[in-house]
Write an enzyme that holds these catalytic residues in place. Sequence first.
Site, PDB file in Angstrom:
ATOM      1  N   ARG A   1      11.342   4.774 -11.526  1.00  0.00           N
ATOM      2  CA  ARG A   1      11.441   3.815 -12.630  1.00  0.00           C
ATOM      3  C   ARG A   1      12.670   3.096 -12.580  1.00  0.00           C
ATOM      4  O   ARG A   1      13.644   3.104 -13.088  1.00  0.00           O
ATOM      5  CB  ARG A   1      11.539   4.973 -13.767  1.00  0.00           C
ATOM      6  CG  ARG A   1      11.789   4.562 -15.342  1.00  0.00           C
ATOM      7  CD  ARG A   1      10.773   3.498 -15.522  1.00  0.00           C
ATOM      8  NE  ARG A   1      10.854   3.104 -16.852  1.00  0.00           N
ATOM      9  CZ  ARG A   1      11.357   1.986 -17.470  1.00  0.00           C
ATOM     10  NH1 ARG A   1      11.775   1.128 -16.714  1.00  0.00           N
ATOM     11  NH2 ARG A   1      11.147   1.802 -18.689  1.00  0.00           N
TER      12      ARG A   1
ATOM     13  N   HIS B   1       5.391 -12.477   7.655  1.00  0.00           N
ATOM     14  CA  HIS B   1       5.510 -11.171   7.251  1.00  0.00           C
ATOM     15  C   HIS B   1       6.654 -11.345   6.436  1.00  0.00           C
ATOM     16  O   HIS B   1       7.685 -11.972   6.520  1.00  0.00           O
ATOM     17  CB  HIS B   1       5.686 -10.252   8.596  1.00  0.00           C
ATOM     18  CG  HIS B   1       5.448  -8.888   8.258  1.00  0.00           C
ATOM     19  ND1 HIS B   1       6.506  -8.073   7.804  1.00  0.00           N
ATOM     20  CD2 HIS B   1       4.162  -8.091   8.208  1.00  0.00           C
ATOM     21  CE1 HIS B   1       5.990  -6.942   7.590  1.00  0.00           C
ATOM     22  NE2 HIS B   1       4.484  -6.796   7.686  1.00  0.00           N
TER      23      HIS B   1
ATOM     24  N   ASP C   1      -2.718  -8.338  11.535  1.00  0.00           N
ATOM     25  CA  ASP C   1      -4.088  -8.838  11.059  1.00  0.00           C
ATOM     26  C   ASP C   1      -4.783 -10.194  11.911  1.00  0.00           C
ATOM     27  O   ASP C   1      -6.039 -10.257  11.869  1.00  0.00           O
ATOM     28  CB  ASP C   1      -4.188  -9.121   9.569  1.00  0.00           C
ATOM     29  CG  ASP C   1      -3.614  -7.935   8.808  1.00  0.00           C
ATOM     30  OD1 ASP C   1      -4.325  -6.942   9.058  1.00  0.00           O
ATOM     31  OD2 ASP C   1      -2.901  -8.229   7.858  1.00  0.00           O
TER      32      ASP C   1
ATOM     33  N   HIS D   1      -2.336  -9.004   1.994  1.00  0.00           N
ATOM     34  CA  HIS D   1      -1.770  -7.634   2.651  1.00  0.00           C
ATOM     35  C   HIS D   1      -2.960  -7.271   3.372  1.00  0.00           C
ATOM     36  O   HIS D   1      -3.320  -8.012   4.193  1.00  0.00           O
ATOM     37  CB  HIS D   1      -1.545  -6.503   1.588  1.00  0.00           C
ATOM     38  CG  HIS D   1      -0.727  -5.262   1.939  1.00  0.00           C
ATOM     39  ND1 HIS D   1      -0.330  -4.971   3.270  1.00  0.00           N
ATOM     40  CD2 HIS D   1      -0.789  -4.011   1.462  1.00  0.00           C
ATOM     41  CE1 HIS D   1       0.163  -4.067   3.195  1.00  0.00           C
ATOM     42  NE2 HIS D   1      -0.250  -3.078   2.176  1.00  0.00           N
TER      43      HIS D   1
ATOM     44  N   ARG E   1      -3.856   3.756   7.169  1.00  0.00           N
ATOM     45  CA  ARG E   1      -2.821   3.587   6.237  1.00  0.00           C
ATOM     46  C   ARG E   1      -2.497   4.932   5.525  1.00  0.00           C
ATOM     47  O   ARG E   1      -1.537   5.264   5.286  1.00  0.00           O
ATOM     48  CB  ARG E   1      -3.126   2.455   5.431  1.00  0.00           C
ATOM     49  CG  ARG E   1      -1.607   2.136   4.385  1.00  0.00           C
ATOM     50  CD  ARG E   1      -0.325   2.257   5.097  1.00  0.00           C
ATOM     51  NE  ARG E   1      -0.173   1.293   6.150  1.00  0.00           N
ATOM     52  CZ  ARG E   1       0.268   0.227   6.160  1.00  0.00           C
ATOM     53  NH1 ARG E   1       0.629  -0.296   5.204  1.00  0.00           N
ATOM     54  NH2 ARG E   1       0.448  -0.456   7.481  1.00  0.00           N
TER      55      ARG E   1
ATOM     56  N   SER F   1       0.877  -1.270  -0.045  1.00  0.00           N
ATOM     57  CA  SER F   1      -0.083  -0.101  -0.024  1.00  0.00           C
ATOM     58  C   SER F   1       0.889   1.114  -0.047  1.00  0.00           C
ATOM     59  O   SER F   1       0.571   2.135  -0.920  1.00  0.00           O
ATOM     60  CB  SER F   1      -0.934   0.011   1.174  1.00  0.00           C
ATOM     61  OG  SER F   1      -0.255  -0.244   2.344  1.00  0.00           O
TER      62      SER F   1
ATOM     63  N   ARG G   1       2.144  -4.567  16.809  1.00  0.00           N
ATOM     64  CA  ARG G   1       0.890  -4.129  16.403  1.00  0.00           C
ATOM     65  C   ARG G   1      -0.183  -5.319  17.095  1.00  0.00           C
ATOM     66  O   ARG G   1      -1.400  -4.906  17.439  1.00  0.00           O
ATOM     67  CB  ARG G   1       0.566  -3.846  15.090  1.00  0.00           C
ATOM     68  CG  ARG G   1       1.708  -2.815  14.381  1.00  0.00           C
ATOM     69  CD  ARG G   1       1.392  -2.944  12.998  1.00  0.00           C
ATOM     70  NE  ARG G   1       1.806  -3.743  12.265  1.00  0.00           N
ATOM     71  CZ  ARG G   1       1.764  -3.965  11.026  1.00  0.00           C
ATOM     72  NH1 ARG G   1       1.253  -3.057  10.219  1.00  0.00           N
ATOM     73  NH2 ARG G   1       2.033  -4.914  10.315  1.00  0.00           N
TER      74      ARG G   1
HETATM   75  N1  CMX Z   1       0.891 -19.521   6.043  1.00  0.00           N
HETATM   76  C1  CMX Z   1       1.262 -20.711   5.148  1.00  0.00           C
HETATM   77  N2  CMX Z   1       2.491 -20.195   4.589  1.00  0.00           N
HETATM   78  C2  CMX Z   1       3.096 -19.362   4.649  1.00  0.00           C
HETATM   79  C3  CMX Z   1       2.835 -18.307   5.526  1.00  0.00           C
HETATM   80  C4  CMX Z   1       1.730 -18.534   6.190  1.00  0.00           C
HETATM   81  N3  CMX Z   1       1.212 -17.557   7.375  1.00  0.00           N
HETATM   82  N4  CMX Z   1       3.714 -17.142   5.496  1.00  0.00           N
HETATM   83  C5  CMX Z   1       4.514 -17.619   4.365  1.00  0.00           C
HETATM   84  N5  CMX Z   1       4.125 -18.885   4.125  1.00  0.00           N
HETATM   85  C6  CMX Z   1       4.841 -19.343   2.794  1.00  0.00           C
HETATM   86  C7  CMX Z   1       4.935 -18.444   1.674  1.00  0.00           C
HETATM   87  O1  CMX Z   1       3.555 -18.729   1.089  1.00  0.00           O
HETATM   88  C8  CMX Z   1       5.863 -18.991   0.903  1.00  0.00           C
HETATM   89  O2  CMX Z   1       5.631 -20.340   0.376  1.00  0.00           O
HETATM   90  P1  CMX Z   1       6.178 -20.627  -1.172  1.00  0.00           P
HETATM   91  O3  CMX Z   1       7.620 -20.964  -0.912  1.00  0.00           O
HETATM   92  O4  CMX Z   1       5.529 -21.943  -1.343  1.00  0.00           O
HETATM   93  O5  CMX Z   1       5.989 -19.347  -2.054  1.00  0.00           O
HETATM   94  C9  CMX Z   1       7.232 -19.347   1.988  1.00  0.00           C
HETATM   95  O6  CMX Z   1       6.371 -19.409   3.320  1.00  0.00           O
HETATM   96  C10 CMX Z   1       7.906 -18.167   2.261  1.00  0.00           C
HETATM   97  O7  CMX Z   1       7.446 -17.156   2.585  1.00  0.00           O
HETATM   98  P2  CMX Z   1       7.939 -15.954   3.250  1.00  0.00           P
HETATM   99  O8  CMX Z   1       9.402 -15.451   2.720  1.00  0.00           O
HETATM  100  O9  CMX Z   1       8.205 -16.252   4.860  1.00  0.00           O
HETATM  101  O10 CMX Z   1       6.854 -14.661   3.261  1.00  0.00           O
HETATM  102  P3  CMX Z   1       6.501 -13.631   2.152  1.00  0.00           P
HETATM  103  O11 CMX Z   1       7.546 -12.489   2.377  1.00  0.00           O
HETATM  104  O12 CMX Z   1       6.734 -14.273   0.694  1.00  0.00           O
HETATM  105  O13 CMX Z   1       5.102 -13.382   2.312  1.00  0.00           O
HETATM  106  C11 CMX Z   1       3.214 -12.848   3.505  1.00  0.00           C
HETATM  107  C12 CMX Z   1       4.791 -12.590   3.349  1.00  0.00           C
HETATM  108  C13 CMX Z   1       2.695 -11.849   4.853  1.00  0.00           C
HETATM  109  C14 CMX Z   1       2.605 -12.530   2.208  1.00  0.00           C
HETATM  110  C15 CMX Z   1       2.797 -14.514   3.927  1.00  0.00           C
HETATM  111  O14 CMX Z   1       3.603 -14.480   5.236  1.00  0.00           O
HETATM  112  C16 CMX Z   1       1.595 -14.499   4.051  1.00  0.00           C
HETATM  113  O15 CMX Z   1       1.003 -15.236   2.919  1.00  0.00           O
HETATM  114  N6  CMX Z   1       0.952 -14.506   5.180  1.00  0.00           N
HETATM  115  C17 CMX Z   1      -0.579 -14.610   5.436  1.00  0.00           C
HETATM  116  C18 CMX Z   1      -1.271 -13.619   4.929  1.00  0.00           C
HETATM  117  C19 CMX Z   1      -1.081 -12.471   5.815  1.00  0.00           C
HETATM  118  O16 CMX Z   1      -1.402 -12.424   7.104  1.00  0.00           O
HETATM  119  N7  CMX Z   1      -0.924 -11.368   5.302  1.00  0.00           N
HETATM  120  C20 CMX Z   1      -0.880  -9.907   6.123  1.00  0.00           C
HETATM  121  C21 CMX Z   1       0.522  -9.360   6.298  1.00  0.00           C
HETATM  122  C22 CMX Z   1       0.335  -8.250   6.969  1.00  0.00           C
HETATM  123  C23 CMX Z   1      -0.220  -7.131   6.248  1.00  0.00           C
HETATM  124  O17 CMX Z   1       0.413  -6.611   5.332  1.00  0.00           O
HETATM  125  O18 CMX Z   1      -1.226  -6.708   6.489  1.00  0.00           O
END
Ligand code: CMX
Length: 435
Positions: free
Chosen positions: A418, A317, A372, A270, A398, A240, A326
Amino acid sequence: MSGLKDKLFEKIEAHRPRVKRLLKDYGDHVISEVTVQQAIGGMRGIKSLITDISYLDPYEGIRYRGFTLPEVFKKLPKPQGSEMPYVEGLYYLLLTGDIPTESEVADVIYDSINRRQLPKYVYEVIDAFPNHSHPMVILSAAVMSMQRESMFNLKYQRGMSKLDYWDPTYEDAMNLVSKLPVIGAYIYNKLYNKEKSGYQDPTLDFGGNFAYMLGKDKPYDDVARMYFIVHADHEGGNVSAHTGHLIASSLSDVYYATSGMINGLAGPLHGLANQEVLRWIQELRTKMGDRVPTHEEMKEFVLKTLNSGQVIPGFGHAVLRKTDPRYQIQREFCLKHMPEDPLFEYVNILFDVVPDILLEQGKAKNPWPNVDAHSGVIQWHYGLTQYDFYTVLFSIGRALGVLSNIIWDRALGYPLERPKSITTDMLEQLVGLKK
Ligand code: CMX
């Protein structure tokens, strides 16, 4: 000029030479290198954005202008009888880096109250949406519809010095920040709360007036203040904040940029994760017939979700490597105000079981809960059971950080963003796989 704007101008004038010197004397200094992993992997960890509004340490969590969240909550002035600070005080802090006095906050509130009125057409735009539209879509469109109010756009068309860009941007941002809770409350009342008029109370602050428009009694005003403050900023690279900055870098005004940042926040990885957490917990609650699950039952449910290829919402995260502060702030609120709440018990059991499961699975770099994981439960407790709406609340918070950043981007003359992209062929050549 208002007190806040005067102070901001002083800070801008003091800051401009610092950026100029960095560029002139240290422009070639290397601060980050890029690996193949980073280029393919969503640019994690590449230091290529500057923001002074907040900084996210992986182990400590977010600091706003150098202050940790507990410090922010302790130091900012609060309305009489409230536990949570004025949102307007946070906006002052984000913009200037200074903790405001009571009277400085009172000035911002006075200025903001005078900007809350929505143009009639915004109500019409919102009313034109069918009742099954997602509230984030309506929010984004309502903000977008106000683009015609942009003072930046008007002044740019008439011809304006680059040094003055920040000034109408400040005015646009202040207008939008003041109007967002009114838009949010109107959307809520239209979709779920038809008997509420949504009238405002011009004697109340940002959080108090929001609670009033929703027809919520105390302590929901404090819930709103806490919610908007914890969600306000998370440094520059999250979807965002980055989207807002990127759009504004083309000199699109804050209405375009904020609508865009709202669209980015609406993704389930997100901001929409707060909605997903509640949806997911409710699924289990229905299965349990309202009974709180045992740890074993919760483990089973978590594993079932993981085994079906889904993520556990509210955990993990991209930057954080410990429990999100938070989350902790909201947990402390729950311990004080709603310790017996059954959904709070669900959240606590999740905290007990999910990290070990994610660690064992060995994929997520951070097994701990993020913001969240907790926020929906509090809203639910106070009667906001329509979880589709939670990301609208996140968006209002935000916007405070995103808009502060955009004002500073304009003040410091940050250019059009860019970065360079390359092809997969080129990448293979770079690593020696292809000639
Ligand atoms: N549940 C299951 N698997 C997860 C996970 C979770 N909560 N968090 C990470 N992983 C997985 C990823 O999907 C990724 O899998 P692949 O290798 O198969 O693609 C692997 O672990 C590595 O991911 P990472 O490097 O730890 O995390 P990223 O930086 O790629 O992604 C985030 C971060 C937040 C998108 C991820 O932790 C996630 O999907 N969490 C659940 C959704 C969530 O709570 N989002 C809110 C975040 C806060 C916000 O922005 O509001």
